[in-house]
Design an enzyme around this catalytic site. Structure first.
Site, short mmCIF file in Angstrom:
data_model
loop_
_atom_site.label_atom_id
_atom_site.label_comp_id
_atom_site.label_asym_id
_atom_site.label_seq_id
_atom_site.Cartn_x
_atom_site.Cartn_y
_atom_site.Cartn_z
N GLY A 169 14.95 11.23 16.21
CA GLY A 169 15.88 10.83 15.15
C GLY A 169 15.68 11.59 13.85
O GLY A 169 15.14 12.71 13.82
N VAL A 170 16.10 10.95 12.77
CA VAL A 170 16.02 11.57 11.44
C VAL A 170 14.55 11.85 11.11
O VAL A 170 14.20 12.94 10.65
CB VAL A 170 16.63 10.62 10.38
CG1 VAL A 170 16.34 11.11 8.97
CG2 VAL A 170 18.13 10.49 10.60
N GLY A 194 15.34 9.71 -6.59
CA GLY A 194 14.57 8.86 -5.67
C GLY A 194 13.50 9.67 -4.94
O GLY A 194 13.30 10.86 -5.22
N GLY A 231 21.14 8.91 -1.46
CA GLY A 231 20.96 7.76 -0.57
C GLY A 231 21.50 8.00 0.83
O GLY A 231 22.00 9.09 1.14
N ALA A 287 10.71 4.53 8.28
CA ALA A 287 10.37 4.65 9.70
C ALA A 287 9.42 3.53 10.16
O ALA A 287 9.59 2.98 11.25
CB ALA A 287 9.74 6.01 9.97
N HIS A 334 -19.18 5.45 -0.19
CA HIS A 334 -19.28 6.18 -1.46
C HIS A 334 -19.64 7.63 -1.18
O HIS A 334 -20.47 7.89 -0.32
CB HIS A 334 -20.37 5.55 -2.34
CG HIS A 334 -20.58 6.30 -3.62
ND1 HIS A 334 -19.72 6.19 -4.69
CD2 HIS A 334 -21.55 7.19 -3.99
CE1 HIS A 334 -20.15 6.96 -5.68
NE2 HIS A 334 -21.26 7.58 -5.27
P1 FAD Z 1 17.29 7.32 12.86
O1 FAD Z 1 16.01 8.02 12.65
O2 FAD Z 1 18.42 7.61 11.95
O3 FAD Z 1 17.71 7.58 14.35
C1 FAD Z 1 18.93 7.18 14.87
C2 FAD Z 1 19.23 8.02 16.07
O4 FAD Z 1 20.40 7.51 16.69
C3 FAD Z 1 19.51 9.49 15.74
O5 FAD Z 1 18.70 10.31 16.53
C4 FAD Z 1 20.99 9.65 16.05
O6 FAD Z 1 21.30 10.95 16.54
C5 FAD Z 1 21.20 8.60 17.12
N1 FAD Z 1 22.58 8.12 17.20
C6 FAD Z 1 23.33 7.58 16.22
N2 FAD Z 1 24.53 7.22 16.70
C7 FAD Z 1 24.55 7.56 18.01
C8 FAD Z 1 25.50 7.43 19.04
N3 FAD Z 1 26.69 6.88 18.83
N4 FAD Z 1 25.18 7.89 20.26
C9 FAD Z 1 23.97 8.45 20.50
N5 FAD Z 1 23.03 8.58 19.57
C10 FAD Z 1 23.30 8.14 18.33
N6 FAD Z 1 10.70 7.21 6.19
C11 FAD Z 1 9.39 6.94 6.13
O7 FAD Z 1 8.98 5.86 6.54
N7 FAD Z 1 8.50 7.83 5.61
C12 FAD Z 1 8.89 9.04 5.15
O8 FAD Z 1 8.08 9.83 4.68
C13 FAD Z 1 10.27 9.37 5.20
N8 FAD Z 1 10.70 10.55 4.76
C14 FAD Z 1 12.02 10.85 4.87
C15 FAD Z 1 12.43 12.10 4.42
C16 FAD Z 1 13.77 12.45 4.52
C17 FAD Z 1 14.21 13.80 4.05
C18 FAD Z 1 14.70 11.52 5.09
C19 FAD Z 1 16.15 11.88 5.22
C20 FAD Z 1 14.30 10.28 5.53
C21 FAD Z 1 12.94 9.94 5.42
N9 FAD Z 1 12.48 8.69 5.85
C22 FAD Z 1 11.16 8.40 5.75
C23 FAD Z 1 13.39 7.68 6.42
C24 FAD Z 1 13.28 7.65 7.95
O9 FAD Z 1 13.57 8.93 8.45
C25 FAD Z 1 14.24 6.63 8.53
O10 FAD Z 1 13.99 5.38 7.92
C26 FAD Z 1 14.05 6.49 10.02
O11 FAD Z 1 14.29 7.71 10.69
C27 FAD Z 1 14.99 5.41 10.58
O12 FAD Z 1 14.81 5.29 11.94
P2 FAD Z 1 15.94 4.71 12.89
O13 FAD Z 1 15.34 4.69 14.25
O14 FAD Z 1 16.48 3.47 12.33
O15 FAD Z 1 17.14 5.75 12.81
#
Ligand code: FAD
Length: 598
Positions: A157-158, A305, A398, A447, A571
């Site tokens: 994912g992201v 942010g 955001g 995450a 320490h």
């Molecule tokens: P996502 O990671 O968004 O995954 C959802 C998945 O669903 C994706 O792979 C997408 O392709 C898939 N999907 C969506 N719709 C469909 C569909 N219809 N069919 C098939 N597949 C689909 N969080 C932290 O905790 N620590 C950090 O340091 C941090 N740094 C970040 C830095 C950046 C630049 C960004 C953008 C975010 C960061 N985050 C961080 C936030 C974190 O990435 C997200 O909170 C986390 O990825 C959310 O997980 P999720 O499983 O809910 O969704």
């Protein structure tokens, strides 16, 4: 007869005290149901508050910058009786919810599929981000026959592909460069670094590949069937997956139908785009920034942010000069101001201008640069009236949930107009056998929250008595220094009028911080005045993101100052500062000058 109706902030997940950054209506305006009244912005997302009734605005009860929560009255409308079904009359307020009450089955129009089926499974997980893969793996470990649907070529994912991990790979590089430069004050001078962007990008990509490849292997080892494609619900027990190709989500028309007994929706979130921003390769979101196409001379970050400031740190260490513009009155909203102040002072050298209380109102792409126009939100803004020129602009305002893009209505799953899915403490949607987790269910979009929710959902779906019942969800800005906080913040406690005490240990008294040449930080613990228990904490300094874990555990375990203070810490470490902050609260820290008797 027309009646007066209060329109309130609906359920916005775990968030409270979210600042108003935009007001879309004024007294006298006519609004329809679902029209956006105001926009709120937390440190990770923006969200509109929709009107729950149609009518004429009689009173506006919020102002720009106000921090509001679920239940706050936004406007009072004069509405025809027939248009107020979902709203609360002033005389007899009733709760307004964006979506159906959680965990209560509701009759929403749902699809009904009777066609052929390609795959059958007990558990279907939609989306393979940290939430989705964790949910799938836990489901499989519990013995459920599990299918994981993901549109992209890699799992993760992201977070793994364009979020947490690549940003940290680059931040690590930036930190080493900064540290090497810092060494000249210790008598060790390194030559000016030569930056090979292609190699750095390759390194970042190799980190992603290692982790996402590992996930694919673990899915296989657990016999989780991964299906590549875009998933759209057909009804409450079927999903259609349109196959995708390449590294993106380009569909190739081949469709498969999966029948499932239970499902976990983990479809995550996407970047929020500002409508007035033109398409230009010099204007990027966080994903574009991670591609490292160029190191600009002058870069603007729109949105102060965590994500914007982390990426700004990388580009600044690579040589860019930074400006940042933020609507609110300070950067890194959500963290206590004393923590942010230390970060800001240490990072002054990176910024030419920090425009807070400032709105970005226009962006124009010209050949010689990107011209950005600002508008002062109040007199505290120092933004110039004339447009400013930049070589690159990062838009980091955001993220928005993907709830409206997955055909959830066909499955009968209620989705808010912003795309969030409401769930109960077992992560169950209004459809009892369908669960939702991660960014798609609300703030904070992190995450570690997604992973925790994933385990709860899988276990609850399996029939275990698992609940999402936590006292804290930590936040970390992996900037330099890092800023980390967990549980109750001091600012939050003050705003809520809670009786709290605090213990602050300055790193200027930490042997290890001084030896590291990085003693600008501090560790703060917040205690419930009555029980003496740790209810929150904040740390600013190198490695704060790792150090906060002890505070998280203390909060969850209900530890008090004696538990933390009497725990022997090794320490000399920065970790000692947590124990010492507890000693400061008790008034007997022997690593500081004598404290006044309480
Ligand atoms: P996502 O990671 O968004 O995954 C959802 C998945 O669903 C994706 O792979 C997408 O392709 C898939 N999907 C969506 N719709 C469909 C569909 N219809 N069919 C098939 N597949 C689909 N969080 C932290 O905790 N620590 C950090 O340091 C941090 N740094 C970040 C830095 C950046 C630049 C960004 C953008 C975010 C960061 N985050 C961080 C936030 C974190 O990435 C997200 O909170 C986390 O990825 C959310 O997980 P999720 O499983 O809910 O969704």
């Amino acid at each position: 007869m027309n009646q007066l109706v209060e329109v309130k902030v609906p359920d916005i997940g775990d968030y409270s005290d979210v600042p108003v950054i935009e007001i879309h209506v004024k007294v006298g305006d006519t609004v329809a149901i679902e029209d956006a009244l105001v926009t709120l912005e937390s440190d990770k997302a923006t969200m509109d508050v929709p009107s729950s009734a149609a009518g004429v605005v009689k009173e506006l009860r919020v102002s720009m910058g106000d921090k509001i929560s679920e239940g706050t009255v936004v406007v009072v409308l004069e509405a025809a009786a027939s248009s107020t079904a979902a709203a609360a009359p002033v005389a007899a307020p009733a709760p307004v919810k964006e979506a159906a009450p959680v965990a209560v089955p509701v009759a929403l129009p749902a699809g009904s599929y009777n066609g052929p089926v390609d795959i059958e499974c007990e558990m279907l997980v939609l989306g393979a981000g940290p939430g989705g893969y964790s949910a799938a793996f836990r489901s499989a470990d519990l013995g459920m026959n599990t299918v994981l649907v993901e549109r992209y070529s890699t799992l993760g994912g992201v977070c793994l592909n364009v979020g947490c991990i690549p940003s940290k790979a680059l931040l690590h590089t930036a930190a080493i460069m900064d540290e090497a430069q810092h060494m000249s004050s210790h008598g060790i001078t390194f030559a000016k670094p030569e930056v090979d962007l292609n190699k750095l990008r390759d390194y970042k990509d190799s980190v992603i590949k290692k982790l996402t490849g590992g996930l694919a292997g673990m899915a296989k080892a657990r016999k989780v069937t991964t299906v590549r494609g875009v998933g759209q619900f057909l009804d409450a027990h079927h999903i259609e997956v349109t196959e995708t190709t390449g590294t993106g989500s380009e569909t190739i028309g081949v469709k498969k139908v999966v029948r499932f007994a239970k499902a976990i929706i983990a479809a995550g979130s996407r970047v929020v785009l500002l409508p007035f921003i033109p398409q230009d390769p010099r204007i990027v979101d966080s994903t574009g920034a991670l591609e490292l196409r160029q190191v600009p001379k002058k870069m603007l970050i729109i949105g102060g942010g965590i994500i914007g400031l982390e990426m700004g740190t990388v580009y600044s260490s690579l040589g860019a000069r930074l400006d940042v513009v933020e609507m609110m009155d300070g950067l890194m909203q959500g963290a206590d101001r004393d923590l942010v102040k230390v970060w800001q002072k240490y990072n002054e050298h990176r910024f030419d201008n920090i425009y807070v209380n400032t709105k970005t109102v226009a962006v124009e792409a010209r050949e010689e640069g990107i011209y950005v126009t600002f508008e002062k939100a109040n007199d505290k803004s120092t933004a110039p009236a004339e447009p400013q020129r930049y070589d690159m602009v990062l838009v980091a305002v955001g993220r928005a949930p993907n709830g409206l893009l997955i055909g959830a209505d066909k499955a009968g799953v209620a989705v808010t107009d912003r795309g969030f899915i409401n769930v109960d403490a077992q992560m169950r949607t209004n459809v009892p056998h369908i669960f939702a987790i991660g960014d798609i269910v609300g703030q904070p979009m992190l995450a570690h929250k997604a992973v925790h929710e994933a385990h709860v959902a899988a276990e609850a779906a399996f029939g275990e008595k698992s609940f999402f019942d936590v006292r804290q969800i930590p936040s970390v800005a992996y900037t330099d220094p890092e800023v980390a906080w967990a549980g109750m913040t001091e600012d939050q406690a003050k705003a809520e009028g809670l009786k709290v005490g605090k213990g602050v240990f300055p790193w200027a008294a930490s042997g290890r911080a001084i030896a590291n040449g990085r003693d600008e930080g501090f560790t703060k613990l917040i205690f419930d005045q009555e029980t003496g228990r740790v209810i929150g904490g904040g740390i600013v300094g190198t490695g704060a993101g790792d150090l906060i874990s002890e505070v998280c555990l203390a909060i969850e375990m209900g530890a008090d100052a004696v538990d933390v203070g009497k725990t022997i810490h090794p320490h000399p470490t920065l970790g000692e500062s947590v124990g010492m902050a507890a000693e400061v609260f008790k008034g007997h820290c022997t690593d500081l000058p004598p404290q006044k008797k309480k």
